[in-house]
Design a protein around this motif. Structure first.
Motif, PDB file in Angstrom:
ATOM      1  N   TYR A  75       0.831  -1.154  -0.003  1.00  0.00           N
ATOM      2  CA  TYR A  75      -0.045   0.031   0.047  1.00  0.00           C
ATOM      3  C   TYR A  75       0.779   1.404  -0.022  1.00  0.00           C
ATOM      4  N   ILE A 118      -7.073   3.118   1.538  1.00  0.00           N
ATOM      5  CA  ILE A 118      -6.289   1.693   1.435  1.00  0.00           C
ATOM      6  C   ILE A 118      -6.798   0.972   2.802  1.00  0.00           C
ATOM      7  N   ALA A 120      -6.418  -0.752   5.896  1.00  0.00           N
ATOM      8  CA  ALA A 120      -5.000  -0.865   6.421  1.00  0.00           C
ATOM      9  C   ALA A 120      -4.794  -0.603   7.844  1.00  0.00           C
ATOM     10  N   ASN A 179      -9.819   0.262  -2.666  1.00  0.00           N
ATOM     11  CA  ASN A 179      -9.841  -1.061  -1.721  1.00  0.00           C
ATOM     12  C   ASN A 179     -10.869  -1.366  -1.119  1.00  0.00           C
ATOM     13  N   GLU A 180     -11.215  -2.573  -1.401  1.00  0.00           N
ATOM     14  CA  GLU A 180     -12.314  -3.237  -0.930  1.00  0.00           C
ATOM     15  C   GLU A 180     -13.839  -2.266  -1.036  1.00  0.00           C
ATOM     16  N   ASP A 240     -10.642 -10.493  -1.745  1.00  0.00           N
ATOM     17  CA  ASP A 240     -10.017 -10.645  -0.469  1.00  0.00           C
ATOM     18  C   ASP A 240     -10.625 -11.765   0.280  1.00  0.00           C
ATOM     19  N   PHE A 282      -4.992  -8.666  12.901  1.00  0.00           N
ATOM     20  CA  PHE A 282      -4.753  -7.234  13.820  1.00  0.00           C
ATOM     21  C   PHE A 282      -5.178  -7.846  15.374  1.00  0.00           C
ATOM     22  N   TYR A 325      -1.536 -11.343   3.222  1.00  0.00           N
ATOM     23  CA  TYR A 325      -1.714 -10.213   4.127  1.00  0.00           C
ATOM     24  C   TYR A 325      -1.583 -10.256   5.619  1.00  0.00           C
ATOM     25  N   TYR A 345       2.066  -3.575  14.656  1.00  0.00           N
ATOM     26  CA  TYR A 345       1.212  -4.100  13.664  1.00  0.00           C
ATOM     27  C   TYR A 345       1.957  -5.595  13.081  1.00  0.00           C
ATOM     28  N   TYR A 347       0.897  -8.583  13.551  1.00  0.00           N
ATOM     29  CA  TYR A 347       0.015  -9.101  12.646  1.00  0.00           C
ATOM     30  C   TYR A 347       0.171 -10.730  12.692  1.00  0.00           C
TER      31      TYR A 347
END
Ligand code: GAL
Length: 976
Positions: A75, A118, A120, A179-180, A240, A282, A325, A345, A347
């Motif tokens: 991104y 984005i 994110a 994005n989405e 996604d 997350f 991701y 982050y 993740y």
């Protein structure tokens, strides 16, 4: 007998390089076609803005390539680059051009995703703070919004256009718009918006295929659903997927409802593409997602077996462009995190926040290398279901049963070569042994551990030979020098059988480990147990070159490094990481990392007789395996010692709370209208900080009023993200602190956090005629994301109204937030604390007069206190030490929070009584590992309890001999 396949296809194309030559990037329904060759994209998501040290970008990207990724998806976050309308900054840590150059030098394709939106988990989903105070609805065809979008895309595309693979100047092969985008899908608001983005990006010279990531496999924005200027063949469909790790993986393609049509692609003419597939998840403030256990739990619930199960299911379903991701999550430093998340982050990604490899890299390594060395995998059709049964159990085949409880079998075929692939997935938690019937005469037993999966291949080329079948999972093959090498993987101790087509009886030598072999029926059968060192050399038997078979367990497979050079392929065994391999004359120069002492064994192109490891010549001997093996083991990383943090100095601030503070230079809050989605109270002035140009971190208000009537309480309505707080003073005396409630798993996604804080006051007509001063500090946290395209990033931030009970004095307000953005550290580095406005966080600040202080501290005070110290590191330049700062407190109920500034860089926020984060990664480059550093802590304490910090220590998060050269990030000591 199992049917032999047709002639092998050639090797898959090697890694991309910016070679100055034009290239084509196309696709058909199966895969991307790069220069006409099929490529399965095996990509990992990394956010350059979550690693503010450009030197370390190379570290992460090299680790990705080494572990089998051939692409990186990024991104680009608008807010990170734009402090103000018309102002776009791509310098220093924001150097997109440099990132793209490093990706190309590393040999990775790039998927570029510059938004404009984005999501994110970043502030406002990537929208700049200033955009929250503009007219028009974002993420629609609104002309004002589009005019800003065009500014942004012009700025990004100018850089992107210099790095297109098509032009040979870089390795960008795909570009995502928006994005989405799941709202306004059928309305002109959305369709015109998407058409505008498409046209704009094309007009900017981006000529690679464009795509959008559908939020789920809904068919939104499939080719032909909106205007792409007549270009139907250059728009890809992607969706996604973040499925629950505790349910069986969904079939989103060949095996799902709807089959191939509307299946993996929901778009039959484009290849299966998941632009984001969950590689972790997350964690919100308070650790609500993982019961307070933080990212270790994210990594545990989506572990290596999860990856095999879910990603192999994706491959079986026809996904040929796969992006994980996140692959390296990094750090949402400064005011970058959306209010939902804390600083880390990490993740639970395969590479952790401290850039350390985790066990999750092993399946990625095996699958990534497989996809790149077995081109047959790039073109697959669903094949007839095969029979499986429990090995050693009831004869499912005889009973005509095509499945067994809890085991799912997928069967695919390459229509050109007739190579077959089977994915066996175990959805039970017991280890199982599955008997897979390849045809009526042939079956193999495949052990599939609980909640895991295995891929079995038949008929694939292995260099100059062909595999009939193997019960072990293939990992790679390559040609090094005069021989071919093939690697199979499995659990240590699991018996495997591998059959190679051989026209005549070959010569077989078991070089290491134990293996049995026999030649029958035109095939050599080798039975071996994967482990550290099972290797078998096959010579003759109708092929022109020897084939070395390696059977590796997980641990051994992750120490096998393939690297393709212009002079040929290299395979290295032993060290913890191989970063690069270069052949010059008779020498192969290797660069990489060791953690412990390690073997070094190299299979190199013909003519190579000498090995250099990290610039030192290594004495080797030639082996019967055709390799060069170091006579002595490579040394591991030396010990790294970190200093204790001492010599702290302390200074309280918040002079703004004092009655006589001079606020004459502050902005008067006198606006009467706002573009915020939060209503402005009738009659009152706008108090939202964004309307006055203050977008990040803390904001101060001072309100003046005359007494005159009796009030017994004052109420402040305010809006923040989660974890926001408000503290107030009247005439210099603390009124108290109000905090937003700590969210749980359900409430954390509820959007805007607003509350009213009511404090008792005593303003008496006779004695307190005034003037009086209210001073209010709001920690706003950040702007909401705008996932539903309803302008939720424009929810107000800061105060919205102030009322008194028993009186209604006229209050005149002034407001002060952050100073002008730091030109080096960027707009998200600072909020509006007094210390920040006056450079207390910067390394050059003169704190010599501040009194000395020791930790743990215990003091009860409403307001802000700073602590500063310096420390010096002397890490060996050839050692990559990853270092963090750890804050702990014996009393987890003490209500205070800490902003951590390292050399002026805002490395994150610690909230003692919320957590869960205690360790903050300090990236090398921002951290000077060979010299002085300055640490400044801005402590905001509620005054309801005593305040820390408790303990503050440096922590070693990883060390390796090797690493990448690190250039210090510019860290100016003073404000300009
Ligand atoms: C996706 C989104 C990403 C990120 C992710 C969750 O839906 O596209 O930007 O927010 O969810 O981490």
């Amino acid at each position: 007998m199992y049917a032999a396949a047709t002639a092998p296809t050639g090797p898959a194309p090697g890694p991309p390089a910016p070679d100055g030559r034009p290239h084509t990037v196309g696709f058909d329904q199966y895969s991307l076609l790069i220069d006409g060759k099929r490529v399965v994209l095996w990509s990992g998501e990394v956010h350059p803005f979550r690693l503010p040290s450009p030197s370390l970008w190379r570290d992460v990207l090299q680790k990705m390539r080494a572990h089998g990724y051939n692409a990186v998806s990024i991104y680009v976050s608008w807010n990170y680059h734009s402090p103000a309308p018309g102002s776009y900054d791509f310098t220093g840590v924001r150097d997109l051009d440099l990132f793209l150059r490093i990706a190309a030098e590393t040999g990775l394709y790039v998927i570029l995703r510059p938004g404009p939106y984005i999501n994110a988990e970043v502030d406002a989903g990537g929208f700049p703070g200033w955009l929250t105070a503009t007219e028009g609805t974002a993420r629609t065809s609104d002309p004002t919004y589009l005019s800003y979008v065009d500014e942004w895309l012009t700025a990004v595309d100018r850089i992107a256009a210099r790095h297109l693979f098509t032009r040979g100047d870089g390795t960008i092969v795909l570009y995502q718009v928006e994005n989405e985008y799941a709202d306004h899908v059928t309305s002109p608001l959305g369709r015109d918006y998407m058409a505008h983005l498409y046209a704009k990006v094309r007009a900017d010279g981006i000529d690679v295929p464009l795509f959008h990531n559908d939020k789920g496999r809904n068919g939104h924005w499939a080719p032909g659903t909106f205007d792409t200027g007549g270009e139907t063949g250059r728009w890809l469909y992607g969706f996604d997927g973040y499925p629950s790790p505790s349910a069986p993986p969904p079939d989103w393609g060949y095996f799902g409802v709807g089959g191939v049509k509307g299946g993996s692609t929901a778009s039959p003419r484009t290849p299966g593409f998941v632009p984001e597939f969950g590689g972790g998840w997350f964690d919100p403030w308070g650790g609500a997602e993982f019961d307070g256990k933080g990212y270790a739990e994210s990594r545990r619930t989506r572990d290596a077996a999860y990856e095999r199960r879910f990603y192999l299911t994706n491959l079986a379903n026809g996904i040929k462009l796969h992006n994980v991701y996140m692959t390296f999550g990094g750090t949402s430093w400064g005011w970058l995190p959306a209010p939902i998340v804390y600083t880390s982050y990490d993740y639970g990604a395969a590479l952790d926040e401290a850039r350390q490899p985790t066990a999750k890299l092993v399946p990625m390594h095996q699958l990534g290398h497989l996809l790149q060395s077995v081109p047959e995998l790039a073109k697959l059709d669903r094949a007839d279901d095969v029979t499986i049964d429990e090995a050693g159990g009831e004869g499912g085949a005889d009973l005509g049963i095509k499945g067994i409880e809890g085991i799912k079998a997928y069967h695919l075929v390459n229509p050109d070569t007739k190579a077959h692939f089977h994915v066996l997935r175990n959805d039970t938690s017991d280890d199982r042994r599955v008997s897979l019937h390849l045809d009526s005469e042939t079956s193999v037993t495949v052990p599939v551990p609980g909640l895991d999966a295995r891929l079995i291949a038949t008929g694939i080329a292995l260099g100059r030979r062909r595999l009939r079948y193997s019960s072990a999972q293939p990992m790679l093959w390559l040609t090094a020098g005069r021989q071919d090498i093939a690697v199979f993987t499995g659990r240590p101790g699991d018996p495997t059988e591998t059959l190679l087509e051989c026209a005549s009886k070959p010569k077989v030598t078991v070089l290491e480990g134990t293996a049995r072999y026999a030649y029958t029926d035109g095939a050599l059968r080798v039975d071996a147990e994967p482990g550290a060192a099972a290797r078998v050399l096959v010579e003759g038997g109708g092929a022109t070159a020897p084939l070395l078979l390696l059977f590796a367990d997980d641990e051994a497979s992750a120490r096998l490094w393939r690297y393709d050079t212009p002079s040929g392929s290299v395979l290295v065994r032993g060290p913890a990481l191989l970063r690069t391999a270069t052949v010059r004359g008779t020498t192969v120069h290797l660069a990489g990392d060791t953690v412990k002492d390690a073997d070094l064994e190299v299979w190199a192109p013909r003519g190579v007789s000498d090995v250099v490891w990290n610039r030192r010549t290594v004495r080797t001997r030639a082996t019967a395996s055709g390799s060069l093996r170091a006579v002595r083991r490579l040394p591991g990383a030396p010990k790294v010692t970190l200093p204790a943090l001492t010599g702290w100095r302390r200074q309280a601030e918040n002079p703004e709370s004092a009655a006589d503070f001079d606020d004459s230079a502050w902005r008067t809050a006198d606006r009467t209208s706002s573009y915020s989605t939060t209503p402005v109270p009738t009659g009152g002035p706008v108090l939202f900080s964004d309307d006055y140009g203050f977008h990040y971190g803390d904001v101060w208000y001072r309100g003046r009023f005359e007494g005159g009537s009796v009030a017994d309480t004052v109420s402040f309505s305010y809006v923040t993200g989660t974890q926001g707080l408000l503290m107030a003073w009247l005439d210099g005396k603390p009124l108290g602190t109000h905090r937003m409630p700590v969210p749980d798993k359900k409430t954390v996604r509820k959007g805007t956090w607003s509350a009213t804080a009511t404090f008792p006051v005593e303003v008496r007509e006779t004695t307190d005629a005034g003037p009086h001063v209210l001073a209010v500090l709001v920690r706003r946290m950040q702007h909401d994301e705008d996932g539903k395209a309803n302008d939720s990033h424009k929810a107000g931030r800061g105060l919205s109204s102030v009322t008194f009970n028993g009186a209604s004095p006229e209050v005149s307000w002034r407001i002060q937030g952050e100073a002008a953005p730091d030109p080096v550290r960027g707009p998200l580095n600072n909020g509006g604390l007094y210390g920040e406005r006056n450079g207390w966080h910067l390394p050059g600040f003169a704190d010599g007069r501040w009194p000395a202080a020791d930790f743990p501290r215990s003091e009860r005070r409403q307001g802000v206190t700073w602590y500063r110290t310096g420390f010096r590191l002397t890490v060996d330049p050839e050692v990559d030490a990853s270092i963090g700062l750890t804050l702990t407190d014996d009393d987890p109920a003490r209500a205070y929070r800490v902003q951590i500034f390292l050399n002026g860089w805002n490395m994150g926020q610690y909230i003692n009584d919320v957590g869960p984060q205690h360790t903050f990664v300090l990236p090398n480059g921002v951290l000077n590992t060979r010299g002085p550093n300055t640490l400044a802590l801005a402590v905001l304490s509620d005054g309801t309890t005593s305040s820390g910090p408790g303990k503050v220590e440096l922590t070693l998060l990883g060390r390796a001999a090797g690493g990448v050269p690190v250039t210090l990030v510019d860290s100016p000591g003073r404000r300009n």
